[in-house]
Design a protein around this motif. Structure first.
Motif, PDB file in Angstrom:
ATOM      1  N   ALA A 451       0.812  -1.208   0.000  1.00  0.00           N
ATOM      2  CA  ALA A 451       0.000   0.000   0.000  1.00  0.00           C
ATOM      3  C   ALA A 451       0.848   1.262   0.000  1.00  0.00           C
ATOM      4  O   ALA A 451       1.865   1.350   0.689  1.00  0.00           O
ATOM      5  N   LEU A 452       0.392   2.249  -0.762  1.00  0.00           N
ATOM      6  CA  LEU A 452       0.937   3.609  -0.703  1.00  0.00           C
ATOM      7  C   LEU A 452      -0.073   4.498  -0.007  1.00  0.00           C
ATOM      8  O   LEU A 452      -1.270   4.432  -0.280  1.00  0.00           O
ATOM      9  N   GLY A 453       0.402   5.319   0.921  1.00  0.00           N
ATOM     10  CA  GLY A 453      -0.454   6.312   1.539  1.00  0.00           C
ATOM     11  C   GLY A 453      -1.412   5.789   2.582  1.00  0.00           C
ATOM     12  O   GLY A 453      -2.427   6.431   2.874  1.00  0.00           O
ATOM     13  N   SER A 454      -1.112   4.650   3.191  1.00  0.00           N
ATOM     14  CA  SER A 454      -1.999   4.137   4.230  1.00  0.00           C
ATOM     15  C   SER A 454      -1.756   4.876   5.536  1.00  0.00           C
ATOM     16  O   SER A 454      -0.673   5.436   5.775  1.00  0.00           O
ATOM     17  N   SER A 491      -4.774   6.507  -0.972  1.00  0.00           N
ATOM     18  CA  SER A 491      -5.200   7.898  -0.835  1.00  0.00           C
ATOM     19  C   SER A 491      -4.699   8.691  -2.032  1.00  0.00           C
ATOM     20  O   SER A 491      -3.656   8.372  -2.615  1.00  0.00           O
ATOM     21  N   GLU A 492      -5.439   9.714  -2.394  1.00  0.00           N
ATOM     22  CA  GLU A 492      -5.005  10.573  -3.504  1.00  0.00           C
ATOM     23  C   GLU A 492      -3.763  11.381  -3.150  1.00  0.00           C
ATOM     24  O   GLU A 492      -3.009  11.809  -3.994  1.00  0.00           O
ATOM     25  N   GLY A 493      -3.522  11.523  -1.872  1.00  0.00           N
ATOM     26  CA  GLY A 493      -2.348  12.287  -1.461  1.00  0.00           C
ATOM     27  C   GLY A 493      -2.736  13.662  -0.944  1.00  0.00           C
ATOM     28  O   GLY A 493      -3.755  13.801  -0.272  1.00  0.00           O
ATOM     29  N   PHE A 515       2.112   6.765 -12.443  1.00  0.00           N
ATOM     30  CA  PHE A 515       1.167   5.871 -11.807  1.00  0.00           C
ATOM     31  C   PHE A 515      -0.199   6.194 -12.392  1.00  0.00           C
ATOM     32  O   PHE A 515      -0.735   7.292 -12.179  1.00  0.00           O
ATOM     33  N   GLY A 516      -0.762   5.253 -13.140  1.00  0.00           N
ATOM     34  CA  GLY A 516      -2.031   5.527 -13.800  1.00  0.00           C
ATOM     35  C   GLY A 516      -1.898   6.720 -14.732  1.00  0.00           C
ATOM     36  O   GLY A 516      -1.007   6.767 -15.584  1.00  0.00           O
ATOM     37  N   ASP A 517      -2.767   7.699 -14.539  1.00  0.00           N
ATOM     38  CA  ASP A 517      -2.713   8.883 -15.397  1.00  0.00           C
ATOM     39  C   ASP A 517      -1.865  10.001 -14.805  1.00  0.00           C
ATOM     40  O   ASP A 517      -1.829  11.111 -15.337  1.00  0.00           O
ATOM     41  N   ALA A 518      -1.189   9.717 -13.700  1.00  0.00           N
ATOM     42  CA  ALA A 518      -0.318  10.726 -13.085  1.00  0.00           C
ATOM     43  C   ALA A 518       1.103  10.529 -13.586  1.00  0.00           C
ATOM     44  O   ALA A 518       1.717   9.489 -13.352  1.00  0.00           O
ATOM     45  N   GLU A 534       7.173  17.096  -5.724  1.00  0.00           N
ATOM     46  CA  GLU A 534       6.358  17.519  -4.589  1.00  0.00           C
ATOM     47  C   GLU A 534       4.900  17.701  -4.991  1.00  0.00           C
ATOM     48  O   GLU A 534       4.588  18.137  -6.097  1.00  0.00           O
ATOM     49  N   GLY A 535       4.021  17.354  -4.075  1.00  0.00           N
ATOM     50  CA  GLY A 535       2.591  17.577  -4.266  1.00  0.00           C
ATOM     51  C   GLY A 535       1.970  16.738  -5.363  1.00  0.00           C
ATOM     52  O   GLY A 535       1.046  17.189  -6.047  1.00  0.00           O
ATOM     53  N   VAL A 536       2.407  15.495  -5.520  1.00  0.00           N
ATOM     54  CA  VAL A 536       1.902  14.631  -6.589  1.00  0.00           C
ATOM     55  C   VAL A 536       0.610  13.952  -6.127  1.00  0.00           C
ATOM     56  O   VAL A 536       0.535  13.435  -5.004  1.00  0.00           O
ATOM     57  N   ALA A 537      -0.398  13.934  -6.982  1.00  0.00           N
ATOM     58  CA  ALA A 537      -1.656  13.244  -6.700  1.00  0.00           C
ATOM     59  C   ALA A 537      -1.634  11.870  -7.368  1.00  0.00           C
ATOM     60  O   ALA A 537      -1.228  11.743  -8.524  1.00  0.00           O
ATOM     61  N   LEU A 538      -2.040  10.845  -6.614  1.00  0.00           N
ATOM     62  CA  LEU A 538      -2.138   9.489  -7.145  1.00  0.00           C
ATOM     63  C   LEU A 538      -3.564   8.998  -6.933  1.00  0.00           C
ATOM     64  O   LEU A 538      -4.042   8.960  -5.808  1.00  0.00           O
ATOM     65  N   ARG A 539      -4.233   8.618  -8.005  1.00  0.00           N
ATOM     66  CA  ARG A 539      -5.619   8.156  -7.858  1.00  0.00           C
ATOM     67  C   ARG A 539      -5.664   6.899  -6.987  1.00  0.00           C
ATOM     68  O   ARG A 539      -4.813   6.025  -7.092  1.00  0.00           O
ATOM     69  N   PRO A 540      -6.647   6.773  -6.110  1.00  0.00           N
ATOM     70  CA  PRO A 540      -6.755   5.560  -5.293  1.00  0.00           C
ATOM     71  C   PRO A 540      -7.053   4.331  -6.150  1.00  0.00           C
ATOM     72  O   PRO A 540      -7.720   4.420  -7.188  1.00  0.00           O
ATOM     73  N   GLY A 541      -6.506   3.198  -5.714  1.00  0.00           N
ATOM     74  CA  GLY A 541      -6.750   1.945  -6.412  1.00  0.00           C
ATOM     75  C   GLY A 541      -5.468   1.234  -6.769  1.00  0.00           C
ATOM     76  O   GLY A 541      -4.360   1.705  -6.503  1.00  0.00           O
ATOM     77  N   ASP A 542      -5.611   0.085  -7.404  1.00  0.00           N
ATOM     78  CA  ASP A 542      -4.464  -0.711  -7.825  1.00  0.00           C
ATOM     79  C   ASP A 542      -3.820  -0.100  -9.057  1.00  0.00           C
ATOM     80  O   ASP A 542      -4.500   0.485  -9.916  1.00  0.00           O
TER      81      ASP A 542
END
Length: 566
Positions: A451-454, A491-493, A515-518, A534-542
């Motif tokens: 997991a990332l962001g748990s 988490s999206e971050g 990661f995905g569309d990021a 810095e400040g990167v958003a990652l969509r939740p999910g696999d």
């Protein structure tokens, strides 16, 4: 729902028949389980090595029930998964020792979790090697106290920069901390401190050392006596590491004596696979990584003075048996929804039975993301063993022959009986094929994700230990290769992400993460060793997380990546 194969039903029946051992457990025992790394069956003074000095282990052997035919896997992480769960490693997601193949599915229930639920204190001190990040960490898998290194060994790609066998940086309950001293001494000292004076609450202390695994670092005071006897530098170091382990086993045994707990402590010493040297091999064939017996047959000693009389037992046991046996010794019922492959050995240890129903232990080990039929496998009975030992590192040739040995008459596996006993060959082949189909159907061989962001672990370090690769295997600093991580974003971050390179950038270029569309890209100056996003958003999910360094036309992966949720 998982359906047990017929031979599993038989063993489950034997386990149920041993229920009396659970019922009459008088006073819950403490449990100490010591497992060393790459120490073969022959590498004890009591097993005939004319050079190796292991006086404390030799004393322990004289006080113990010794299983002389005890089997594990040819390499470490699969043994550890089976030991912790009582299940064949292929059921748990653990296939190999690196490149993302040594992470255990968090749905597996460990012996630490089961004992902890029953009121035991649980601690691990040393090597875990079943996942460095949530939810596979020791602290996620039932250990209340944890002092461990990362990955499969100190100094491997997952470890923090600057760590060493001396003054190592270890994870204390999930937090990095630098310790003073030699790693093996630290594990035993921490275990002894945690055990303390004992008390009314029973404890389970798991002490899996990374010694005598490479890189063979040990204080000179242990190496030099063997070097003076003419041993090679490697062998002198290995023997020195084992002697250091022996001293620590003696120190722990003395502590238990001093606080009056020796009698009611189940004290186990074993190892995880065969040796990396054949200086002395007691006539057994091959070494670590092989499914011949010197790769998979290991020392096994158990002392429980209040219940067990010293004895040597030649009945076959295996790592999958430890979880059901320890549960029986502790008087803890296995949760009915948990299926195990092992059996309860306690009646055998206590002398209530002198033999076990015939069963077959199956083992397979090789590099790769999934097992391949007939590649580096063995089917082991009390007497006969079917084996195809080729191709641990590369796929087996299509015409690789199987071999059959009589382990009672020929423990060194020198005389192949396959042509003389075709019925035995076919019976064991059929059993192997049924077993492989069964264990492969348990969960499949998709990557185990972390997991990332748990909330449990907002800061995660991605390393070459756990990345996956498509066409190559590589994880060293000199491997100019590209991999990716199979993760779940919780988490999206936003996230701050630091990408560290294996070596300073030889010229200016660019680094990127995806990661995905990021997707993010940053310039890299010549000589740079890292870059920060810095400040990167990652969509939740696999998804698949990638990081890469591009210098001209050359694209390589990073050394480590820190992903921190703000």
């Amino acid at each position: 729902m998982w359906k047990p194969a017929p031979y599993i039903v038989l063993l489950a029946g034997l386990l149920a028949s041993c229920g009396d051992s659970v019922e009459h457990a008088a006073g819950r025992p403490n449990i100490v389980l010591i497992m060393t790394d790459d120490q073969g069956w022959s590498q004890l003074g009591s097993h005939g090595d004319p050079v190796l000095q292991t006086p404390n282990l030799d004393t322990l052997a004289g006080e113990s029930v010794e299983m002389t035919r005890f089997y594990v896997s040819p390499v470490c992480a699969p043994t550890r998964a089976a030991l912790m769960t009582g299940r064949y490693n292929y059921r748990t997601g653990v296939v190999d020792t690196y490149l993302g193949r040594a992470m255990m599915d968090p749905a597996e229930v460990t012996i630490a979790e089961m004992l902890g639920e029953a009121g035991y204190r649980t601690g691990i001190f040393g090597k875990w090697h079943l996942g460095d990040n949530h939810p596979q960490r020791t602290v996620d898998q039932g250990f209340q106290e944890s002092v461990v290194h990362k990955g499969g060994g100190i100094g491997q790609p997952s470890d923090p920069e600057g760590t060493d066998y001396f003054n190592p940086i270890l994870m204390h309950n999930g937090v990095e901390r630098q310790y003073e001293g030699y790693c093996t001494d630290i594990y035993f000292d921490e275990a002894i401190s945690w055990i303390g004076e004992g008390g009314e609450t029973p404890f389970f202390a798991y002490i899996p050392t990374n010694a005598p695994h490479s890189p063979y670092l040990v204080p000179d005071s242990y190496r030099e006596p063997y070097a003076r006897q003419g041993l090679s530098d490697k062998d002198a170091r290995i023997y020195g590491m084992i002697t250091n382990i022996d001293e620590n086993v003696g120190k722990l045994a003395h502590h238990l004596d001093s606080i009056g707990l020796s009698g009611n402590t189940v004290f186990i010493f074993m190892t995880d696979n065969g040796p990396t040297t054949r200086l002395y091999h007691a006539g057994l064939r091959a070494q670590k990584g092989s499914v011949y017996d010197n790769g998979i047959r290991v020392p096994f000693l158990v002392r429980w003075s209040d219940r067990l009389a010293p004895a040597k037992i030649d009945q076959m046991g295996a790592h999958i048996d430890i979880t059901p046996t320890l549960l029986a010794a502790a008087g803890v019922a296995k949760p009915p929804e948990i299926e195990v492959d092992g059996i309860n050995l306690l009646p055998l240890w206590e002398g209530e039975v002198t033999s076990l129903p015939e069963r077959t232990y199956f083992v397979q080990a090789h590099r790769g993301n999934a097992p391949e039929r007939y590649r580096a496998f063995a089917a082991v009975e009390q007497r006969y063993k079917l084996v195809q030992a080729l191709s641990f590192s590369r796929p087996a040739p299509p015409d690789a022959p199987v071999e059959l040995y009589d382990l009672i008459e020929d423990p060194g596996e020198a005389t192949d009986l396959a042509a003389e006993l075709p019925d035995v060959v076919q019976r064991l082949k059929a059993g192997y094929e049924e077993w492989l189909a069964d264990v492969s159907a348990s969960r499949g061989f998709d990557a185990v994700r972390f997991a990332l962001g748990s909330d449990a672990q907002p800061h995660v370090t991605l390393t070459r230990q756990d990345w996956r690769m498509v066409t190559q295997d590589g994880w060293g600093r000199n491997d100019r290769v590209l991999g990716h991580w199979e993760v779940t974003s919780m988490s999206e971050g936003p996230y701050d992400i630091e990408v560290r390179f294996a070596k300073p950038a030889p010229a200016s270029g660019a680094a990127s993460i995806a990661f995905g569309d990021a997707t993010e890209t940053a310039a890299v100056a010549e000589g740079a060793t890292q870059v920060r996003f810095e400040g990167v958003a990652l969509r939740p999910g696999d998804g698949t997380f990638e990081a890469r360094l591009e210098i001209g036309s050359e694209v390589t992966g990073p050394w480590q990546v820190d992903v921190s949720r703000r």
